[in-house]
Scaffold this motif. Structure first.
Motif, short mmCIF file in Angstrom:
data_model
loop_
_atom_site.label_atom_id
_atom_site.label_comp_id
_atom_site.label_asym_id
_atom_site.label_seq_id
_atom_site.Cartn_x
_atom_site.Cartn_y
_atom_site.Cartn_z
N LEU A 119 0.79 -1.22 0.00
CA LEU A 119 0.00 0.00 0.00
C LEU A 119 0.83 1.29 0.00
O LEU A 119 0.53 2.21 -0.76
CB LEU A 119 -0.95 -0.04 1.20
N PRO A 120 1.90 1.38 0.82
CA PRO A 120 2.68 2.62 0.82
C PRO A 120 3.24 2.99 -0.56
O PRO A 120 3.40 4.17 -0.87
CB PRO A 120 3.82 2.33 1.79
N VAL A 121 3.54 1.98 -1.39
CA VAL A 121 4.06 2.29 -2.72
C VAL A 121 2.97 2.98 -3.55
O VAL A 121 3.23 3.93 -4.29
CB VAL A 121 4.53 1.01 -3.43
N ILE A 122 1.74 2.50 -3.39
CA ILE A 122 0.63 3.07 -4.14
C ILE A 122 0.32 4.48 -3.65
O ILE A 122 0.02 5.36 -4.43
CB ILE A 122 -0.63 2.17 -3.98
N LEU A 123 0.40 4.67 -2.33
CA LEU A 123 0.03 5.98 -1.78
C LEU A 123 1.25 6.89 -1.65
O LEU A 123 1.28 7.78 -0.82
CB LEU A 123 -0.62 5.79 -0.41
N ASN A 124 2.25 6.64 -2.49
CA ASN A 124 3.51 7.36 -2.36
C ASN A 124 3.43 8.73 -3.03
O ASN A 124 4.01 8.96 -4.06
CB ASN A 124 4.62 6.51 -3.00
N SER A 125 2.69 9.63 -2.41
CA SER A 125 2.63 10.97 -2.97
C SER A 125 2.90 11.96 -1.86
O SER A 125 2.59 11.70 -0.70
CB SER A 125 1.26 11.20 -3.60
N GLU A 126 3.51 13.08 -2.25
CA GLU A 126 3.91 14.08 -1.27
C GLU A 126 2.74 14.49 -0.38
O GLU A 126 2.84 14.47 0.84
CB GLU A 126 4.39 15.30 -2.06
N ALA A 127 1.61 14.79 -1.02
CA ALA A 127 0.46 15.29 -0.29
C ALA A 127 -0.09 14.23 0.65
O ALA A 127 -0.34 14.49 1.83
CB ALA A 127 -0.63 15.73 -1.26
N ILE A 128 -0.23 13.01 0.14
CA ILE A 128 -0.79 11.94 0.96
C ILE A 128 0.13 11.64 2.14
O ILE A 128 -0.30 11.51 3.27
CB ILE A 128 -1.02 10.66 0.11
N ALA A 131 -0.15 14.28 4.86
CA ALA A 131 -1.37 14.13 5.65
C ALA A 131 -1.28 12.90 6.54
O ALA A 131 -1.76 12.90 7.68
CB ALA A 131 -2.58 14.02 4.74
N MET A 132 -0.62 11.84 6.02
CA MET A 132 -0.48 10.62 6.81
C MET A 132 0.36 10.88 8.05
O MET A 132 0.08 10.34 9.11
CB MET A 132 0.19 9.53 5.99
N ASN A 193 7.28 2.23 5.58
CA ASN A 193 6.69 2.85 4.39
C ASN A 193 7.64 2.87 3.21
O ASN A 193 7.20 2.95 2.08
CB ASN A 193 6.25 4.28 4.72
N ASP A 250 16.11 6.22 -4.16
CA ASP A 250 14.79 6.58 -3.68
C ASP A 250 14.88 7.52 -2.47
O ASP A 250 14.15 8.50 -2.38
CB ASP A 250 14.05 5.29 -3.29
N MET A 253 16.04 10.95 -3.51
CA MET A 253 15.06 11.67 -4.31
C MET A 253 14.25 12.63 -3.45
O MET A 253 13.94 13.73 -3.86
CB MET A 253 14.12 10.66 -4.98
#
Lengths: 304, 312
Positions: A119-128, A131-132, A193, A250, A253
């Motif tokens: 799941l963390p790979v899928i939700l790997n966005s700055e904004a998410i 908030a997490m 994560n 990674d 980055m």
């Protein structure tokens, strides 16, 4: 007969070349040219012309000198970024190997657990992610992300972490190791994560080990512990390099150096200095990668 | 009790302890991953009163859909989400076709400097994007192909604030993490048996036909892996989107960054704690498409990654 064979090889070479041509054009045009341009920028003072375009004024090494001697935060941010990376990479590597070993066995609900781990790979966005982090610290009883919060939580529950630290120091454990361990524990959620892709690569590696090797080990009377060190570990060794390269790149980055280079370029409009910063950090990353990979490569056993 | 039953009991106990250990570790770590997501979802239903009631934990007393209403209005949800899905989907298709072609070339053909060129692919993975961000920015701010455009129109084109730079980069397989995808495809094609192609050649198929109809068909696991990686990372990408000033309407993860301040300004909400609830609702909204894709393709995905040749 011989002539015909060479022409076939040539024809195949041309076809192969055609297949990679789009990539080659892109590489030369965007990557190689950009790296050369970045080197050029770092040696010059860049001014953007009002009508579009830009002009360069050669200033020698002054950007480098400025970054290392006069810039307020660059050296500090660079060292902390590299330090974080050096701490995180072994942790992520061993954690993901450990998790892959756990997840590789057959058990009920394996699919669901694997899905959660990815799941963390899928939700790997700055904004998410931002908030997490907030949500994580608001979830009382959950794992907090900073070590100070852990200290607070432990002192509230009547368990003093300082007491244990003192106990282990008294036992003669070096303080650096203790600091490393407590640091690792307090960053556990970050590490979890960051290791989604790595876990999957390790699972794949584990599944590619032929079962007959385990059979032999069992017949020869090896214990589980010995089997791990004599069979499993050498067989996944070649993939550790892939994992390390991926993890290093990674973690670099989204390190602070990148942010610093970004703000220097687009907020302060100091393009030359920004290029210097990125180049310096890139060269250091590459050096670390070469050193680590060379070190591991020597000790790696290749099955084929 | 003879020694045989004793050993059975000890192995049984040992197995039980190992299972217990595994369950504890897996449940704990799953909680660390799922926990914040649960927190975000539950908080997005909080009303103002729930937010300040310290007795409320996870289950709101008076749930409200107000957060979703305002957040989706401000994000212009349906339009933005379909825009970003279309944007990342089209880039994904180009990415898969171009990267698999390069990977196929590297895996199946011998040509001069092959090792060196493959080294360049590895270099693409290793060199962080931020090193080349400035030159890329400059290149696309004054875009030109060998001076041809300047010759015709008199000046170079500024391609920034359009999605064109991203399409150009992706077409030449230099887009978001293309190096990694080429690497995956190369490793996978290397593992496929040569007989498949030879049979096609004997039957008189052309190179392009063999590649598109036979090789890609066989490479489905790696195609799915790259497709989902590329889709998801593109959808989440803010680095290139910020660098090329791509419109917020195409990149929802960029739009979410300004959600709090926009709602605060438009609806005159000044309490940062309340604004955070709107952000939570916005986050849930942008996560929904990702979760749907993930759940639908989850099985192919994880097994696909395993078989896709990352491991070679």
């Amino acid at each position: 007969m011989k002539k015909k064979k060479t022409s076939l090889t040539r024809k195949r070479a041309i076809t192969g070349f055609l297949f990679i041509t789009p990539w080659l054009i892109g590489f030369l045009w965007f990557y190689l040219r950009s790296i050369i341009m970045a080197a050029q920028f770092s040696l010059s003072e860049l001014t953007v012309n009002p009508g579009g375009g830009y002009s360069l004024k050669f200033v020698g090494l002054s950007n480098y000198l400025y970054a290392f001697r006069a810039h307020g935060t660059f050296k500090q941010i660079l060292t902390t970024s590299i330090g974080d990376m050096l701490v995180d990479v072994p942790l992520i590597t061993f954690f993901s190997l450990f998790m892959a070993l756990l997840l590789n066995k057959k058990f009920k609900g394996r699919t669901i657990v694997r899905a959660i781990f990815f799941l963390p790979v899928i939700l790997n966005s700055e904004a998410i992610m931002g908030a997490m982090n907030i949500a994580r610290s608001l979830m009382v009883g959950g794992l907090s992300s900073s070590s100070t919060e852990i200290l607070e939580a432990t002192s509230n529950s009547g368990v003093s972490i300082d007491y244990y630290i003192q106990m282990f120091t008294a036992l003669g454990l070096p303080e650096t190791i203790l600091v490393y361990v407590t640091g690792a524990v307090s960053r556990i959620s970050d590490i979890i994560n960051a290791s989604g892709v790595q876990i999957v690569i390790f699972i794949a590696a584990l599944q590619s080990i032929s079962p007959s090797m385990y059979e032999v080990a069992r017949i020869e009377g090896a214990t589980t512990y010995e089997t791990f060190w004599k069979v499993t570990f050498p067989m996944v060794m070649p993939h550790i390099i892939t994992i390390i390269v991926y993890t290093v790149v990674d973690s670099f980055m989204d390190s602070d150096v990148v942010d610093l280079a970004y703000t220097t370029a687009f907020t302060e409009n100091n393009y030359g200095l920004s290029s210097t910063m990125s180049l310096v950090s890139t060269v250091i990353t590459c050096l670390i990668l070469i050193l680590v990979c060379g070190f591991i490569q020597k000790r790696t056993f290749y099955y084929n | 009790m003879d020694s045989n039953t004793k050993s059975i009991i000890t192995t049984g106990f040992k197995n039980f302890m190992i299972t217990l250990f595994r369950v504890i570790v897996l449940v704990g770590i799953s909680y660390v991953i799922i926990g914040p997501v649960l927190g975000i979802v539950s908080r997005s239903f909080f009303s103002d009163a729930d937010n300040y009631n310290s007795m409320v934990y996870l289950i709101p007393q008076s749930p409200t859909l107000e957060r979703y209403k305002l957040a989706s209005e401000t994000l212009d949800y349906i339009k933005t989400v379909s825009g970003s899905l279309l944007y990342s989907l089209s880039l994904m298709v180009i990415q898969v076709v171009m990267c698999s072609m390069a990977g196929y070339g590297f895996a199946r053909y011998e040509f001069p400097f092959k090792k060196l060129l493959f080294g360049c692919v590895v270099l693409m993975i290793v060199v962080p994007t931020h090193t080349i961000m400035l030159p890329l920015y400059m290149t696309f701010a004054n875009f030109d192909v060998f001076g041809i455009i300047k010759m015709i129109t008199g000046s170079s084109v500024n391609l920034l604030s359009t999605p064109v730079p991203m399409y150009i980069l992706t077409f030449f397989s230099c887009g978001l993490r293309s190096g990694l995808y080429i690497y995956i495809f190369t490793q996978f094609f290397r593992g496929l048996p040569k007989e498949i192609e030879e049979a096609a050649y004997v039957d008189g198929a052309s190179t392009m036909y063999t590649y598109f109809r036979i090789m890609l068909r066989n490479a489905i696991p790696s195609v799915i892996t790259v497709a989902i990686f590329s889709m998801v990372w593109q959808y989440n990408d803010t680095f290139y989107a910020k660098l090329f000033l791509v419109s917020d309407n195409l990149v929802i993860s960029k739009k979410i960054a300004s959600l709090e301040s926009t709602i605060g300004n438009v609806y005159k909400i000044y309490d940062p704690n309340i604004l955070e609830l709107y952000l939570d609702a916005g986050i849930v909204l942008i996560m929904i498409p990702l979760i749907i894709i993930y759940v639908a393709l989850q099985k192919y995905f994880i097994e696909g990654v395993e078989r896709s040749g990352i491991v070679g």
